[in-house]
Design a protein around this motif. Structure first.
Motif, PDB file in Angstrom:
ATOM      1  N   GLU A  31      12.164 -12.707   0.144  1.00 46.48           N
ATOM      2  CA  GLU A  31      11.863 -14.085   0.491  1.00 46.48           C
ATOM      3  C   GLU A  31      12.294 -15.025  -0.638  1.00 46.48           C
ATOM      4  OE1 GLU A  31      10.527 -15.383   3.397  1.00 46.48           O
ATOM      5  OE2 GLU A  31      10.822 -13.390   4.260  1.00 46.48           O
ATOM      6  N   VAL A  32      11.961 -16.292  -0.489  1.00 44.52           N
ATOM      7  CA  VAL A  32      12.456 -17.322  -1.407  1.00 44.52           C
ATOM      8  C   VAL A  32      12.017 -17.059  -2.856  1.00 44.52           C
ATOM      9  CG1 VAL A  32      10.465 -18.834  -0.955  1.00 44.52           C
ATOM     10  CG2 VAL A  32      12.592 -19.810  -1.826  1.00 44.52           C
ATOM     11  N   GLY A  33      10.825 -16.509  -3.045  1.00 41.75           N
ATOM     12  CA  GLY A  33      10.353 -16.263  -4.402  1.00 41.75           C
ATOM     13  C   GLY A  33      11.274 -15.352  -5.179  1.00 41.75           C
ATOM     14  N   LEU A  34      11.781 -14.315  -4.530  1.00 41.15           N
ATOM     15  CA  LEU A  34      12.688 -13.363  -5.166  1.00 41.15           C
ATOM     16  C   LEU A  34      14.108 -13.918  -5.227  1.00 41.15           C
ATOM     17  CD1 LEU A  34      13.137 -10.554  -6.373  1.00 41.15           C
ATOM     18  CD2 LEU A  34      13.452  -9.682  -4.046  1.00 41.15           C
ATOM     19  N   GLN A  35      14.572 -14.447  -4.120  1.00 39.14           N
ATOM     20  CA  GLN A  35      15.939 -14.960  -4.054  1.00 39.14           C
ATOM     21  C   GLN A  35      16.187 -16.051  -5.098  1.00 39.14           C
ATOM     22  OE1 GLN A  35      18.508 -14.285  -1.790  1.00 39.14           O
ATOM     23  NE2 GLN A  35      17.535 -13.000  -0.249  1.00 39.14           N
ATOM     24  N   SER A  36      15.304 -17.047  -5.135  1.00 38.79           N
ATOM     25  CA  SER A  36      15.533 -18.197  -6.011  1.00 38.79           C
ATOM     26  C   SER A  36      15.515 -17.793  -7.477  1.00 38.79           C
ATOM     27  CB  SER A  36      14.488 -19.278  -5.742  1.00 38.79           C
ATOM     28  OG  SER A  36      13.179 -18.813  -6.040  1.00 38.79           O
ATOM     29  N   ALA A  37      14.641 -16.885  -7.851  1.00 37.33           N
ATOM     30  CA  ALA A  37      14.550 -16.474  -9.257  1.00 37.33           C
ATOM     31  C   ALA A  37      15.823 -15.765  -9.710  1.00 37.33           C
ATOM     32  CB  ALA A  37      13.341 -15.568  -9.458  1.00 37.33           C
ATOM     33  N   ILE A  38      16.379 -14.925  -8.846  1.00 36.36           N
ATOM     34  CA  ILE A  38      17.581 -14.181  -9.212  1.00 36.36           C
ATOM     35  C   ILE A  38      18.791 -15.103  -9.297  1.00 36.36           C
ATOM     36  CG2 ILE A  38      19.199 -12.411  -8.382  1.00 36.36           C
ATOM     37  CD1 ILE A  38      16.768 -10.806  -7.455  1.00 36.36           C
ATOM     38  N   TYR A  87       1.838 -14.119 -13.404  1.00 41.41           N
ATOM     39  CA  TYR A  87       2.978 -13.262 -13.734  1.00 41.41           C
ATOM     40  C   TYR A  87       3.281 -12.374 -12.533  1.00 41.41           C
ATOM     41  CZ  TYR A  87       6.225 -10.523 -16.510  1.00 41.41           C
ATOM     42  OH  TYR A  87       7.376  -9.924 -16.997  1.00 41.41           O
ATOM     43  N   THR A  88       4.508 -12.485 -12.029  1.00 35.82           N
ATOM     44  CA  THR A  88       4.871 -11.793 -10.791  1.00 35.82           C
ATOM     45  C   THR A  88       5.894 -10.689 -11.034  1.00 35.82           C
ATOM     46  OG1 THR A  88       6.781 -13.167 -10.224  1.00 35.82           O
ATOM     47  CG2 THR A  88       4.605 -14.025  -9.622  1.00 35.82           C
ATOM     48  N   ALA A  89       5.990  -9.804 -10.047  1.00 35.10           N
ATOM     49  CA  ALA A  89       7.007  -8.753 -10.097  1.00 35.10           C
ATOM     50  C   ALA A  89       8.413  -9.351 -10.102  1.00 35.10           C
ATOM     51  CB  ALA A  89       6.843  -7.801  -8.912  1.00 35.10           C
ATOM     52  N   VAL A  90       8.553 -10.571  -9.589  1.00 35.73           N
ATOM     53  CA  VAL A  90       9.851 -11.251  -9.617  1.00 35.73           C
ATOM     54  C   VAL A  90      10.282 -11.525 -11.055  1.00 35.73           C
ATOM     55  CG1 VAL A  90      11.063 -13.369  -9.038  1.00 35.73           C
ATOM     56  CG2 VAL A  90       9.595 -12.293  -7.346  1.00 35.73           C
ATOM     57  N   LEU A  91       9.390 -12.080 -11.851  1.00 40.74           N
ATOM     58  CA  LEU A  91       9.714 -12.369 -13.244  1.00 40.74           C
ATOM     59  C   LEU A  91      10.077 -11.093 -13.995  1.00 40.74           C
ATOM     60  CD1 LEU A  91       6.866 -14.940 -14.057  1.00 40.74           C
ATOM     61  CD2 LEU A  91       9.238 -15.409 -13.432  1.00 40.74           C
ATOM     62  N   ALA A  92       9.317 -10.036 -13.759  1.00 37.36           N
ATOM     63  CA  ALA A  92       9.592  -8.766 -14.425  1.00 37.36           C
ATOM     64  C   ALA A  92      10.917  -8.166 -13.951  1.00 37.36           C
ATOM     65  CB  ALA A  92       8.451  -7.784 -14.180  1.00 37.36           C
ATOM     66  N   THR A  93      11.269  -8.372 -12.673  1.00 38.23           N
ATOM     67  CA  THR A  93      12.534  -7.855 -12.132  1.00 38.23           C
ATOM     68  C   THR A  93      13.728  -8.523 -12.805  1.00 38.23           C
ATOM     69  OG1 THR A  93      11.563  -7.323  -9.980  1.00 38.23           O
ATOM     70  CG2 THR A  93      13.943  -7.656 -10.047  1.00 38.23           C
ATOM     71  N   VAL A  94      13.697  -9.838 -12.930  1.00 35.97           N
ATOM     72  CA  VAL A  94      14.796 -10.558 -13.573  1.00 35.97           C
ATOM     73  C   VAL A  94      14.925 -10.135 -15.028  1.00 35.97           C
ATOM     74  CG1 VAL A  94      15.620 -12.825 -14.297  1.00 35.97           C
ATOM     75  CG2 VAL A  94      14.696 -12.520 -11.999  1.00 35.97           C
ATOM     76  N   ASP A  95      13.796  -9.977 -15.711  1.00 36.10           N
ATOM     77  CA  ASP A  95      13.832  -9.519 -17.103  1.00 36.10           C
ATOM     78  C   ASP A  95      14.490  -8.145 -17.203  1.00 36.10           C
ATOM     79  OD1 ASP A  95      12.626 -11.799 -18.029  1.00 36.10           O
ATOM     80  OD2 ASP A  95      10.612 -10.937 -18.124  1.00 36.10           O
ATOM     81  N   TYR A  96      14.159  -7.264 -16.274  1.00 37.62           N
ATOM     82  CA  TYR A  96      14.725  -5.908 -16.277  1.00 37.62           C
ATOM     83  C   TYR A  96      16.231  -5.943 -16.029  1.00 37.62           C
ATOM     84  CZ  TYR A  96      15.610  -1.072 -14.896  1.00 37.62           C
ATOM     85  OH  TYR A  96      16.119   0.203 -14.804  1.00 37.62           O
TER      86      TYR A  96
END
Length: 257
Positions: free
Chosen positions: A94-101, A70-79
């Motif tokens: 980086e790609v982990g954040l960009q791609s999720a959004i 569970y990453t801060a990326v997943l929590a960011t998109v949920d927020y």
């Protein structure tokens, strides 16, 4: 007290940069052998959960299911979804954040986005900082994925996402909403994901300012291991002591704590 659920940091706890922490790897093996629920809770936003899973397997010989990450990326998109604003964003990361959004249905807006989201970016430029600054000044919601001022690596402590946030906060005089540890946003979602009771769970990490403070603020037991950010000589001066402090996870006894 026997803990039945483990929330675990990665960098500085299980590995450091590109180097495995052998006691950390064995700690995961022991959890798996005992069939104890665990969840890797990481402020790292440079990789997707799938990339983290692959890295753990290929680089560190740790096989773990995707549901254990569970990453801060997943929590960011949920927020962001919870806020329900226009689905436009300017993202530094980086790609982990960009791609999720983008996969969540947001589109990039360089001029007047609803959100400015900032995580660690290895190729950060002045122009990116300028675009983020202007967008925040125009009223974009300023979100920081995590407050880590430094990241522990084999080279030493390098600048983290929190250092970038500090620069933008100074430039805009706007405080970001922080999603990752030590904030309660990610802890609440992580514990729900893990599925164990708060009083039976423990937060394990190397960074007092993020991992341990997250556990303390959320009412969890905490285990500080001094293999990464927070050093053994700093422990005596910590404002609130962790539940447990170890120099190595090899010292942990699952049956006696």
């Amino acid at each position: 007290m026997t803990y039945r659920g483990y929330l675990i940091d990665l960098d500085g706890t299980i590995y450091k940069g590109d180097e495995i922490i052998e006691a950390g790897r064995q700690f995961v093996y022991d959890l798996q052998a005992r069939e104890l629920p665990y969840l890797f809770v990481t402020n790292n936003t440079t990789r997707t959960p799938e990339m983290i899973q692959q890295m753990l397997a290929e680089k560190f010989a740790i096989q773990t299911p995707l549901s254990s990450i569970y990453t801060a990326v997943l929590a960011t998109v949920d927020y962001m979804n919870d806020l329900g604003l226009e689905k436009t964003a300017y993202v530094i990361g980086e790609v982990g954040l960009q791609s999720a959004i983008w996969q969540a249905g947001y589109r990039e807006d360089l001029e007047q986005p609803a959100y400015v989201v900032v995580g660690l970016n290895w190729q950060l430029t002045y122009d990116q900082l300028a675009l983020a600054t202007l967008a925040i000044q125009k009223g974009a919601v300023f979100i920081g994925t995590n407050p880590d001022l430094n990241i522990p690596t084999e080279r030493g402590l390098l600048p983290g996402a929190g250092s970038i946030l500090a620069l933008l906060e100074a430039a805009t005089r706007v405080k970001p909403t922080i999603i990752g540890k030590p904030e309660g946003i990610i802890m609440e979602k992580a514990l729900a994901w893990l599925g164990t009771k708060k009083e039976e769970s423990i937060m394990v990490g190397d960074n007092y300012l993020t991992d341990i403070k997250a556990g303390l603020d959320y009412g969890l037991a905490t285990l500080l291991v001094t293999t990464g950010f927070t050093k053994a000589e700093e422990v005596a001066q910590l404002p609130v002591q962790p539940s447990h402090v170890l120099s190595s996870l090899a010292e942990w006894s699952f049956d006696e704590n």
